[in-house]
Design a protein around this motif. Structure first.
Motif, PDB file in Angstrom:
ATOM      1  N   ARG A  27       0.838  -1.206   0.000  1.00  0.00           N
ATOM      2  CA  ARG A  27       0.000   0.000   0.000  1.00  0.00           C
ATOM      3  C   ARG A  27       0.866   1.246   0.000  1.00  0.00           C
ATOM      4  NH1 ARG A  27      -5.759  -0.518   1.698  1.00  0.00           N
ATOM      5  NH2 ARG A  27      -5.589   1.571   0.894  1.00  0.00           N
ATOM      6  N   GLY A  28       0.288   2.350  -0.486  1.00  0.00           N
ATOM      7  CA  GLY A  28       0.992   3.620  -0.510  1.00  0.00           C
ATOM      8  C   GLY A  28       1.080   4.217   0.882  1.00  0.00           C
ATOM      9  N   LEU A  29       2.151   4.956   1.142  1.00  0.00           N
ATOM     10  CA  LEU A  29       2.328   5.626   2.428  1.00  0.00           C
ATOM     11  C   LEU A  29       1.547   6.938   2.453  1.00  0.00           C
ATOM     12  CD1 LEU A  29       6.179   5.235   3.027  1.00  0.00           C
ATOM     13  CD2 LEU A  29       4.332   3.900   4.019  1.00  0.00           C
ATOM     14  N   SER A  30       1.125   7.325   3.639  1.00  0.00           N
ATOM     15  CA  SER A  30       0.430   8.599   3.808  1.00  0.00           C
ATOM     16  C   SER A  30       1.458   9.720   3.898  1.00  0.00           C
ATOM     17  CB  SER A  30      -0.414   8.572   5.079  1.00  0.00           C
ATOM     18  OG  SER A  30       0.433   8.509   6.210  1.00  0.00           O
ATOM     19  N   ALA A  31       0.988  10.955   3.786  1.00  0.00           N
ATOM     20  CA  ALA A  31       1.868  12.116   3.899  1.00  0.00           C
ATOM     21  C   ALA A  31       2.538  12.130   5.265  1.00  0.00           C
ATOM     22  CB  ALA A  31       1.072  13.396   3.671  1.00  0.00           C
ATOM     23  N   TYR A  32       1.790  11.798   6.305  1.00  0.00           N
ATOM     24  CA  TYR A  32       2.357  11.766   7.655  1.00  0.00           C
ATOM     25  C   TYR A  32       3.488  10.747   7.750  1.00  0.00           C
ATOM     26  CZ  TYR A  32       3.020  10.633  12.530  1.00  0.00           C
ATOM     27  OH  TYR A  32       3.600  10.377  13.737  1.00  0.00           O
ATOM     28  N   MET A  33       3.327   9.588   7.124  1.00  0.00           N
ATOM     29  CA  MET A  33       4.365   8.563   7.204  1.00  0.00           C
ATOM     30  C   MET A  33       5.635   9.003   6.482  1.00  0.00           C
ATOM     31  SD  MET A  33       3.462   6.294   9.232  1.00  0.00           S
ATOM     32  CE  MET A  33       4.885   5.273   8.947  1.00  0.00           C
ATOM     33  N   PHE A  34       5.510   9.712   5.368  1.00  0.00           N
ATOM     34  CA  PHE A  34       6.701  10.254   4.705  1.00  0.00           C
ATOM     35  C   PHE A  34       7.400  11.244   5.638  1.00  0.00           C
ATOM     36  CE2 PHE A  34       4.774   8.829   0.668  1.00  0.00           C
ATOM     37  CZ  PHE A  34       5.883   8.196   0.114  1.00  0.00           C
ATOM     38  N   PHE A  35       6.620  12.103   6.291  1.00  0.00           N
ATOM     39  CA  PHE A  35       7.165  13.067   7.246  1.00  0.00           C
ATOM     40  C   PHE A  35       7.844  12.339   8.406  1.00  0.00           C
ATOM     41  CE2 PHE A  35       6.410  15.242  11.305  1.00  0.00           C
ATOM     42  CZ  PHE A  35       7.167  16.393  11.113  1.00  0.00           C
ATOM     43  N   ALA A  36       7.166  11.356   8.987  1.00  0.00           N
ATOM     44  CA  ALA A  36       7.693  10.649  10.147  1.00  0.00           C
ATOM     45  C   ALA A  36       8.980   9.907   9.808  1.00  0.00           C
ATOM     46  CB  ALA A  36       6.646   9.677  10.684  1.00  0.00           C
ATOM     47  N   ASN A  37       9.028   9.266   8.650  1.00  0.00           N
ATOM     48  CA  ASN A  37      10.241   8.552   8.250  1.00  0.00           C
ATOM     49  C   ASN A  37      11.421   9.502   8.087  1.00  0.00           C
ATOM     50  OD1 ASN A  37       8.929   6.100   8.266  1.00  0.00           O
ATOM     51  ND2 ASN A  37       8.497   6.118   6.071  1.00  0.00           N
ATOM     52  N   GLU A  38      11.135  10.692   7.601  1.00  0.00           N
ATOM     53  CA  GLU A  38      12.186  11.690   7.391  1.00  0.00           C
ATOM     54  C   GLU A  38      12.665  12.305   8.709  1.00  0.00           C
ATOM     55  OE1 GLU A  38      11.894  15.970   5.501  1.00  0.00           O
ATOM     56  OE2 GLU A  38      11.760  14.423   3.944  1.00  0.00           O
ATOM     57  N   GLN A  39      11.761  12.500   9.652  1.00  0.00           N
ATOM     58  CA  GLN A  39      12.074  13.218  10.887  1.00  0.00           C
ATOM     59  C   GLN A  39      12.437  12.329  12.076  1.00  0.00           C
ATOM     60  OE1 GLN A  39      12.244  16.603  11.194  1.00  0.00           O
ATOM     61  NE2 GLN A  39      11.978  16.622   8.968  1.00  0.00           N
ATOM     62  N   ARG A  40      12.205  11.040  11.991  1.00  0.00           N
ATOM     63  CA  ARG A  40      12.383  10.143  13.148  1.00  0.00           C
ATOM     64  C   ARG A  40      13.793  10.205  13.725  1.00  0.00           C
ATOM     65  NH1 ARG A  40      10.048   6.094  11.100  1.00  0.00           N
ATOM     66  NH2 ARG A  40       8.068   6.457  12.115  1.00  0.00           N
ATOM     67  N   GLU A  41      14.816  10.153  12.883  1.00  0.00           N
ATOM     68  CA  GLU A  41      16.194  10.192  13.377  1.00  0.00           C
ATOM     69  C   GLU A  41      16.503  11.524  14.050  1.00  0.00           C
ATOM     70  OE1 GLU A  41      18.467   7.837  13.775  1.00  0.00           O
ATOM     71  OE2 GLU A  41      16.885   6.482  13.092  1.00  0.00           O
ATOM     72  N   ASN A  42      15.985  12.627  13.517  1.00  0.00           N
ATOM     73  CA  ASN A  42      16.201  13.943  14.127  1.00  0.00           C
ATOM     74  C   ASN A  42      15.608  13.987  15.532  1.00  0.00           C
ATOM     75  OD1 ASN A  42      17.354  14.719  11.723  1.00  0.00           O
ATOM     76  ND2 ASN A  42      15.542  15.771  10.983  1.00  0.00           N
ATOM     77  N   VAL A  43      14.427  13.428  15.700  1.00  0.00           N
ATOM     78  CA  VAL A  43      13.769  13.417  17.006  1.00  0.00           C
ATOM     79  C   VAL A  43      14.591  12.597  17.991  1.00  0.00           C
ATOM     80  CG1 VAL A  43      11.721  12.604  18.250  1.00  0.00           C
ATOM     81  CG2 VAL A  43      11.468  13.827  16.095  1.00  0.00           C
ATOM     82  N   ARG A  44      15.115  11.461  17.546  1.00  0.00           N
ATOM     83  CA  ARG A  44      15.930  10.620  18.431  1.00  0.00           C
ATOM     84  C   ARG A  44      17.230  11.317  18.825  1.00  0.00           C
ATOM     85  NH1 ARG A  44      15.030   5.109  15.207  1.00  0.00           N
ATOM     86  NH2 ARG A  44      13.057   4.510  16.117  1.00  0.00           N
ATOM     87  N   GLU A  45      17.830  12.073  17.889  1.00  0.00           N
ATOM     88  CA  GLU A  45      19.064  12.797  18.195  1.00  0.00           C
ATOM     89  C   GLU A  45      18.799  13.942  19.170  1.00  0.00           C
ATOM     90  OE1 GLU A  45      20.706  13.989  14.456  1.00  0.00           O
ATOM     91  OE2 GLU A  45      21.198  11.927  13.877  1.00  0.00           O
ATOM     92  N   GLU A  46      17.692  14.638  18.995  1.00  0.00           N
ATOM     93  CA  GLU A  46      17.346  15.755  19.869  1.00  0.00           C
ATOM     94  C   GLU A  46      16.945  15.287  21.266  1.00  0.00           C
ATOM     95  OE1 GLU A  46      14.194  17.733  17.812  1.00  0.00           O
ATOM     96  OE2 GLU A  46      15.503  18.429  16.198  1.00  0.00           O
TER      97      GLU A  46
END
Length: 102
Positions: A27-46
């Motif tokens: 299935r296709g990813l939602s806009a939120y999932m594209f955002f979350a995949n991109e930002q997840r590492e930044n959140v963990r680093e912060e």
């Protein structure tokens, strides 16, 4: 009639679930999932040592704080992924599979 008896009639057993075809398109990813995949590492680093559930909460809060203009690139990626899924699904269904997709 007791409530327990009514529940047991509608409850499905383990063997009733249809197996998913491993060759079926993803299935296709939602806009939120594209955002979350991109930002997840930044959140963990912060936030070192943050739990899995807390990462999701932080990502959700960040997503809610975005404006429509900031969400636009993710919406475009989601639309493109949805089109990819629909094309692959049509090709998959035309290939001889008569099973319905959920």
């Amino acid at each position: 009639m007791p409530k327990a008896a009514a529940k047991s009639k509608t409850k499905a057993t383990r063997g009733d679930k249809k197996k998913k075809d491993p060759n079926a398109p993803k299935r296709g990813l939602s806009a939120y999932m594209f955002f979350a995949n991109e930002q997840r590492e930044n959140v963990r680093e912060e936030n070192p040592g943050i739990s899995f559930g807390q990462v999701g909460k932080v990502l959700g809060d960040k997503w809610k704080a975005l404006s429509e203009k900031q969400r636009e690139p993710y919406e475009k990626k989601a639309a493109a992924d949805k089109k990819r899924y629909e094309d692959e699904k049509a090709k998959y269904n035309a290939g001889g599979s008569d099973e319905d997709e959920d």
